[in-house]
Design a protein around this motif. Structure first.
Motif, mmCIF file in Angstrom:
data_model
loop_
_atom_site.group_PDB
_atom_site.id
_atom_site.type_symbol
_atom_site.label_atom_id
_atom_site.label_comp_id
_atom_site.label_asym_id
_atom_site.label_seq_id
_atom_site.Cartn_x
_atom_site.Cartn_y
_atom_site.Cartn_z
ATOM 1 N N LYS A 244 37.472 37.163 38.681
ATOM 2 C CA LYS A 244 37.722 36.906 37.896
ATOM 3 C C LYS A 244 37.253 35.442 38.175
ATOM 4 C CE LYS A 244 37.312 36.353 33.513
ATOM 5 N NZ LYS A 244 36.846 36.972 32.688
ATOM 6 N N TYR B 173 36.266 31.657 36.490
ATOM 7 C CA TYR B 173 35.770 30.508 35.741
ATOM 8 C C TYR B 173 35.008 30.010 35.389
ATOM 9 C CZ TYR B 173 40.020 33.402 33.753
ATOM 10 O OH TYR B 173 40.884 34.260 33.278
ATOM 11 N N GLU C 197 31.176 28.160 36.266
ATOM 12 C CA GLU C 197 29.543 28.174 37.069
ATOM 13 C C GLU C 197 29.980 27.796 37.967
ATOM 14 O OE1 GLU C 197 26.278 29.314 34.696
ATOM 15 O OE2 GLU C 197 26.787 31.011 33.137
ATOM 16 N N HIS D 238 37.585 30.236 41.302
ATOM 17 C CA HIS D 238 38.065 31.806 41.088
ATOM 18 C C HIS D 238 39.659 32.652 41.503
ATOM 19 C CE1 HIS D 238 33.658 32.419 42.988
ATOM 20 N NE2 HIS D 238 33.885 30.754 43.432
ATOM 21 N N ASP E 72 42.221 39.860 28.927
ATOM 22 C CA ASP E 72 40.947 39.338 29.533
ATOM 23 C C ASP E 72 40.156 40.416 30.072
ATOM 24 O OD1 ASP E 72 38.892 37.781 30.484
ATOM 25 O OD2 ASP E 72 40.343 35.907 31.226
ATOM 26 N N SER F 104 35.336 39.756 36.119
ATOM 27 C CA SER F 104 34.224 39.313 36.108
ATOM 28 C C SER F 104 33.144 39.698 36.987
ATOM 29 C CB SER F 104 33.809 37.458 36.794
ATOM 30 O OG SER F 104 34.650 36.906 35.960
ATOM 31 N N SER F 105 33.883 40.902 37.813
ATOM 32 C CA SER F 105 32.991 42.622 38.336
ATOM 33 C C SER F 105 34.458 42.979 38.549
ATOM 34 C CB SER F 105 32.616 41.385 39.751
ATOM 35 O OG SER F 105 33.590 40.747 40.437
#
Length: 231
Positions: free
Chosen positions: A3, A5, A7, A13, A49, A52-53
């Motif tokens: 996960k 948050y 960029e 991370h 939630d 992210s991957s």
């Protein structure tokens, strides 16, 4: 799963390639300092939630395959939440507070009463169903919150610092309740910063800067391994 948050240079991370399997009937404690990533992990486990991957599977179902409405139904039916602040409605009775998830699920009034009373009996508050939160001790309020989490018979119980607002006597009382739920076969993931609370579980997952390490908890000596996968 991971996960992240943000960029670029400001990216945070929160979780780094986490691999966690919780078996059905297992009691797992997640411990870590503030900002370590344990709350992010809890939010993903609770379908609040998304990673992210990677993937999150609950009872073999990939949560990412569900739309928002389906995830909401999944949360209400398959996940029971227990919070540090109890999150009870002040002006309603213990019974009405426990019934709330069943109201959202469209369960009939008679059936709601039956199931809520049974849940309150299970946590030892059958004689307190007409009491409002301000008429109950902190430990009793947390028991009402546990009953509310149990009333939908969820596959997974998520407890976020459930003893954080309790004195030592109430803490012991609530932890005994969790021990009993575990012995009855409930699947529990408990978030805490207290090492003594965590050690009651079968396994202790330590989160440090988004990375997980594990150790055996004292609870593993008091329970046998159960089959099945919760997450």
């Amino acid at each position: 799963m991971s996960k992240v948050y943000g960029e670029g240079e400001t990216a945070v991370h929160a979780l780094r390639e986490v691999d966690l399997l919780v078996r059905r009937g297992e009691y797992v404690a997640v411990i870590g300092q503030s900002g370590s990533g344990k709350s992010t992990l809890l939010n993903i486990l609770g379908c609040l939630d998304a990673p992210s991957s990677g993937r999150y599977l609950l009872e073999g179902l990939d949560v990412a395959d569900l739309d928002e409405r389906q995830q909401s139904i999944l949360r209400n039916r398959q996940i029971g939440f227990i919070f540090q602040s109890f999150n009870l409605i002040p002006r309603t009775t213990a019974l009405a507070n426990v019934e709330l998830p069943l109201v959202y699920a469209g369960v009939s009034r008679r059936r709601r009463h039956e199931r809520a009373r049974a849940a309150l009996e299970l946590v030892g508050l059958g004689q307190r169903e007409d009491h409002r939160p301000n008429e109950l001790s902190g430990g009793q309020q947390q028991r009402v919150a546990v009953a509310r989490a149990l009333v939908t018979t969820p596959a997974l119980l998520l407890a976020d610092e459930p003893t954080g607002n309790l004195d030592s006597a109430s803490t012991a009382d609530v932890l005994e309740l969790f021990d009993g739920l575990h012995r009855a076969g409930r699947t529990i993931v408990l978030i805490t910063h207290d090492d003594e609370v965590a050690e009651r579980a079968d396994r202790v997952v330590v989160v440090t800067d988004g990375v997980l390490t594990e150790r055996v908890g004292d609870g593993a000596q008091r329970s046998s391994t159960r089959s099945g996968v919760a997450t």
